[in-house]
Design an enzyme around this catalytic site. Structure first.
Site, mmCIF file in Angstrom:
data_model
loop_
_atom_site.group_PDB
_atom_site.id
_atom_site.type_symbol
_atom_site.label_atom_id
_atom_site.label_comp_id
_atom_site.label_asym_id
_atom_site.label_seq_id
_atom_site.Cartn_x
_atom_site.Cartn_y
_atom_site.Cartn_z
ATOM 1 N N TYR A 1 -6.844 2.358 13.270
ATOM 2 C CA TYR A 1 -5.691 1.820 12.350
ATOM 3 C C TYR A 1 -4.534 2.648 13.462
ATOM 4 C CZ TYR A 1 -1.438 0.801 9.358
ATOM 5 O OH TYR A 1 -0.648 0.332 9.011
ATOM 6 N N GLU B 1 -4.143 3.858 15.996
ATOM 7 C CA GLU B 1 -4.393 3.604 17.703
ATOM 8 C C GLU B 1 -3.952 2.906 17.932
ATOM 9 O OE1 GLU B 1 -4.125 6.558 19.883
ATOM 10 O OE2 GLU B 1 -5.263 7.854 18.935
ATOM 11 N N ASN C 1 5.225 4.886 3.829
ATOM 12 C CA ASN C 1 4.606 4.573 2.867
ATOM 13 C C ASN C 1 5.555 4.141 1.672
ATOM 14 O OD1 ASN C 1 3.057 7.332 3.852
ATOM 15 N ND2 ASN C 1 1.637 6.757 2.024
ATOM 16 N N ARG D 1 -4.980 2.025 -1.904
ATOM 17 C CA ARG D 1 -3.387 3.055 -1.591
ATOM 18 C C ARG D 1 -2.897 3.847 -3.149
ATOM 19 N NH1 ARG D 1 0.163 -0.351 2.578
ATOM 20 N NH2 ARG D 1 -0.467 -2.382 0.775
ATOM 21 N N VAL D 2 -2.407 5.425 -2.874
ATOM 22 C CA VAL D 2 -2.390 6.397 -3.930
ATOM 23 C C VAL D 2 -1.769 5.356 -5.556
ATOM 24 C CG1 VAL D 2 -0.100 7.051 -3.131
ATOM 25 C CG2 VAL D 2 -2.193 8.261 -4.323
ATOM 26 N N THR E 1 1.534 15.995 0.961
ATOM 27 C CA THR E 1 2.956 14.848 0.490
ATOM 28 C C THR E 1 3.067 13.799 1.610
ATOM 29 O OG1 THR E 1 4.072 16.159 2.671
ATOM 30 C CG2 THR E 1 4.416 17.297 0.285
ATOM 31 N N ARG E 2 3.794 12.865 0.581
ATOM 32 C CA ARG E 2 4.562 11.864 0.930
ATOM 33 C C ARG E 2 5.393 11.202 0.463
ATOM 34 N NH1 ARG E 2 0.212 12.367 3.106
ATOM 35 N NH2 ARG E 2 -1.903 10.621 3.411
ATOM 36 N N ASP F 1 -7.244 12.750 6.293
ATOM 37 C CA ASP F 1 -6.044 12.753 6.074
ATOM 38 C C ASP F 1 -4.688 13.599 6.059
ATOM 39 O OD1 ASP F 1 -5.893 11.596 2.663
ATOM 40 O OD2 ASP F 1 -4.138 12.369 3.140
ATOM 41 N N ARG G 1 4.184 14.346 5.202
ATOM 42 C CA ARG G 1 4.331 13.062 5.253
ATOM 43 C C ARG G 1 6.256 12.535 5.022
ATOM 44 N NH1 ARG G 1 1.208 8.058 5.123
ATOM 45 N NH2 ARG G 1 -0.018 8.961 7.210
HETATM 46 P P1 NAD Z 1 -0.640 -6.498 3.346
HETATM 47 O O1 NAD Z 1 -2.535 -5.761 3.599
HETATM 48 O O2 NAD Z 1 0.101 -6.710 1.932
HETATM 49 O O3 NAD Z 1 -0.351 -7.758 4.443
HETATM 50 C C1 NAD Z 1 -1.401 -7.254 5.393
HETATM 51 C C2 NAD Z 1 -0.975 -8.783 5.957
HETATM 52 O O4 NAD Z 1 -1.777 -9.415 6.710
HETATM 53 C C3 NAD Z 1 -2.364 -9.467 4.976
HETATM 54 O O5 NAD Z 1 -1.806 -10.850 3.877
HETATM 55 C C4 NAD Z 1 -3.431 -10.078 5.372
HETATM 56 O O6 NAD Z 1 -4.224 -11.099 5.048
HETATM 57 C C5 NAD Z 1 -3.192 -10.282 6.648
HETATM 58 N N1 NAD Z 1 -3.479 -10.511 7.749
HETATM 59 C C6 NAD Z 1 -4.595 -9.559 7.716
HETATM 60 N N2 NAD Z 1 -5.440 -9.159 9.811
HETATM 61 C C7 NAD Z 1 -4.690 -10.489 9.678
HETATM 62 C C8 NAD Z 1 -5.219 -11.368 10.861
HETATM 63 N N3 NAD Z 1 -5.952 -10.830 11.587
HETATM 64 N N4 NAD Z 1 -4.546 -12.430 11.130
HETATM 65 C C9 NAD Z 1 -3.583 -12.777 10.284
HETATM 66 N N5 NAD Z 1 -2.954 -12.658 8.997
HETATM 67 C C10 NAD Z 1 -3.583 -11.090 8.928
HETATM 68 O O7 NAD Z 1 -0.378 -4.767 3.702
HETATM 69 P P2 NAD Z 1 1.418 -4.331 4.016
HETATM 70 O O8 NAD Z 1 1.458 -2.799 3.340
HETATM 71 O O9 NAD Z 1 2.496 -5.578 3.357
HETATM 72 O O10 NAD Z 1 1.431 -4.047 5.463
HETATM 73 C C11 NAD Z 1 2.356 -5.345 6.512
HETATM 74 C C12 NAD Z 1 2.576 -4.453 7.504
HETATM 75 O O11 NAD Z 1 3.565 -3.389 7.396
HETATM 76 C C13 NAD Z 1 1.571 -3.852 8.114
HETATM 77 O O12 NAD Z 1 1.405 -4.409 9.826
HETATM 78 C C14 NAD Z 1 1.397 -2.418 7.852
HETATM 79 O O13 NAD Z 1 0.645 -1.894 9.424
HETATM 80 C C15 NAD Z 1 2.430 -2.274 8.250
HETATM 81 N N6 NAD Z 1 2.641 -1.014 7.212
HETATM 82 C C16 NAD Z 1 3.374 -1.227 6.316
HETATM 83 C C17 NAD Z 1 2.933 0.182 5.108
HETATM 84 C C18 NAD Z 1 2.711 0.159 3.524
HETATM 85 O O14 NAD Z 1 3.197 1.273 3.119
HETATM 86 N N7 NAD Z 1 3.013 -0.685 2.516
HETATM 87 C C19 NAD Z 1 3.287 1.466 5.896
HETATM 88 C C20 NAD Z 1 3.083 0.710 7.564
HETATM 89 C C21 NAD Z 1 3.210 0.305 8.245
HETATM 90 N N1 UDP Z 2 -4.710 9.739 -2.554
HETATM 91 C C1 UDP Z 2 -4.891 9.989 -3.874
HETATM 92 N N2 UDP Z 2 -5.552 9.560 -4.588
HETATM 93 C C2 UDP Z 2 -6.020 8.278 -4.417
HETATM 94 C C3 UDP Z 2 -5.518 7.605 -3.114
HETATM 95 C C4 UDP Z 2 -5.608 8.359 -2.664
HETATM 96 O O1 UDP Z 2 -4.617 11.653 -4.081
HETATM 97 O O2 UDP Z 2 -6.786 7.976 -5.163
HETATM 98 C C5 UDP Z 2 -3.857 10.145 -1.699
HETATM 99 C C6 UDP Z 2 -4.573 10.197 -0.331
HETATM 100 O O3 UDP Z 2 -5.755 11.257 0.078
HETATM 101 C C7 UDP Z 2 -3.738 10.520 0.669
HETATM 102 C C8 UDP Z 2 -2.125 9.962 -0.077
HETATM 103 O O4 UDP Z 2 -2.604 9.769 -1.605
HETATM 104 O O5 UDP Z 2 -3.550 11.688 0.783
HETATM 105 C C9 UDP Z 2 -1.854 8.501 0.002
HETATM 106 O O6 UDP Z 2 -2.657 7.541 0.409
HETATM 107 P P1 UDP Z 2 -2.413 6.094 0.395
HETATM 108 O O7 UDP Z 2 -4.008 6.119 1.373
HETATM 109 O O8 UDP Z 2 -1.517 5.690 -0.383
HETATM 110 O O9 UDP Z 2 -1.476 6.328 2.016
HETATM 111 P P2 UDP Z 2 -1.858 6.713 3.616
HETATM 112 O O10 UDP Z 2 -2.729 8.525 3.886
HETATM 113 O O11 UDP Z 2 -2.297 6.069 4.476
HETATM 114 O O12 UDP Z 2 -0.351 7.867 3.603
#
Ligand code: NAD
Ligand code: UDP
Length: 322
Positions: free
Chosen positions: A145, A147, A174, A186-187, A210-211, A273, A277
């Site tokens: 993810y 990279e 987040n 996700r958390v 933290t987040r 982890d 952040r």
């Molecule tokens: P999500 O998983 O709900 O949405 C991603 C969507 O992309 C899904 O509908 C999935 O079906 C679609 N998808 C995945 N692979 C695909 C492919 N190969 N072709 C077509 N569709 C595909 O997640 P989200 O939280 O809505 O994230 C949306 C975007 O925001 C992502 O690019 C994610 O990396 C980025 N992002 C989200 C967060 C967050 O906290 N939610 C944080 C950082 C970045």
């Molecule tokens: N986490 C947790 N319990 C859970 C799910 C996640 O303690 O049931 C922690 C996880 O280890 C991380 C933080 O919550 O430190 C955020 O995790 P998440 O998967 O939501 O997002 P990301 O790590 O990508 O920020």
């Protein structure tokens, strides 16, 4: 002006809310998704709108469309989802970027990449500013993810420098809210689902990591402002809420707000982890006059209401997607 706008990943948690906003603004919206981590119900309320179209397609394959703007959101985002098939995750980021950039070049469209705070890895600089280059383990379980998103940023900058493609890069921190997949791991979704079911709340590690949690509507507002910003807004922009919490604090807040009697249990901390952040949002404030308005307590309230309203049996973990 009415624009033809493509949203890849448009049926997902963030993409579906973005589609809703763009449809309400009367744009001609094409939502493209392979439904790997989402379901049609996220956008079914838009299907009858004459300015909304839903395409089942995978961004790793080229597609020929005529558009004015592209929001490239397609990519699994939760650790459990992106680690499910890590090779496919990398392909989605890299081939997906190449395909939307090729389309943008051909159509002279503006294209925005949904990048991530994960480009900073487990950061040694706190809070994270956009000029921090990050600390990513290139061979760890999060690398597919992190990279992949870093390579996509490189492609965006190179298409801009070599082909003058009009690009935007948002580094999303987040984000949570209604339409998160209840089983994405996700958390926020885990804690709310566990609290409502009266199950133990799973804290990974000691919960001191933290987040900083941004509510969905604030985030989408920031992203739309970035897309519509002047054409010199090429550098990456952090969008997120700078209010930082420990994971244990989040668990306690969820228990209080749901009125749950769930206990807190410890689970092993996943490899790599990030320990901390928090976004530095100075650039977003200066460039977009943007800052988040919805604090965690209010956003959690809305998210808890949403989780109470859905039928969990209609959701499933992702299916193999090779
Ligand atoms: P999500 O998983 O709900 O949405 C991603 C969507 O992309 C899904 O509908 C999935 O079906 C679609 N998808 C995945 N692979 C695909 C492919 N190969 N072709 C077509 N569709 C595909 O997640 P989200 O939280 O809505 O994230 C949306 C975007 O925001 C992502 O690019 C994610 O990396 C980025 N992002 C989200 C967060 C967050 O906290 N939610 C944080 C950082 C970045
Ligand atoms: N986490 C947790 N319990 C859970 C799910 C996640 O303690 O049931 C922690 C996880 O280890 C991380 C933080 O919550 O430190 C955020 O995790 P998440 O998967 O939501 O997002 P990301 O790590 O990508 O920020």
């Amino acid at each position: 002006m009415i624009k033809r706008i493509l949203v890849t990943g448009g049926a997902g948690f963030l993409g579906s809310h973005l589609c809703e906003r763009l449809v309400a603004e009367k744009h001609d919206v094409i939502c493209l998704d392979n439904f790997f981590t989402s379901q049609k119900s996220n956008v079914s309320h838009l299907l009858d709108e004459p300015n909304f179209e839903l395409l089942r397609h995978d961004v790793t394959h080229p597609i020929w469309l005529e558009v004015d703007e592209i929001y490239n959101f397609a990519c699994p985002a939760a650790p459990g989802h992106y680690q499910f098939n890590p090779i496919k995750t990398m392909k989605t980021s890299v081939l997906g970027a190449i395909n939307v950039l090729g389309m943008a070049k051909r159509c002279r469209a503006k294209v925005l990449q949904a990048s991530t705070s994960e480009v900073y890895g487990d950061p040694e600089v706190h809070p994270q500013r956009e000029d921090y280059r990050g600390s990513v383990n290139p061979i760890g379980p999060r690398a597919c993810y992190d990279e992949g998103k870093r390579a996509a940023e490189t492609l965006f900058m190179d298409y801009h420098r070599s082909n003058s493609v009009n690009i935007r890069i948002v580094r999303i921190f987040n984000t949570y809210g209604p339409r998160m997949h209840p089983y994405d791991g996700r958390v926020v979704s885990n804690f709310i689902r566990q609290a409502l079911a009266g199950e133990p709340i799973t804290i990974y590690g000691d919960g001191s990591q933290t987040r900083s949690f941004c509510y969905r509507d604030d985030l989408v507002e920031g992203i739309m402002r970035l897309m519509n910003a002047p054409n010199d807004a090429i550098q990456p922009v952090n969008i997120g809420n700078p209010h930082e919490f420990t994971i244990r604090q989040l668990a306690e807040l969820v228990i209080e707000q749901t009125g749950s009697n769930s206990e807190l249990v410890s689970r092993p901390l996943p490899q790599d982890d990030p320990t901390q952040r928090r976004p530095d949002i100075t650039r977003a404030r200066d460039l977009l006059a943007w800052e988040p308005k919805i604090e965690l307590r209010e956003g959690l309230e809305k998210t808890i209401d949403y989780f109470r309203s859905i039928d969990l049996s209609a959701y499933r973990p992702p299916t193999p997607n090779y």
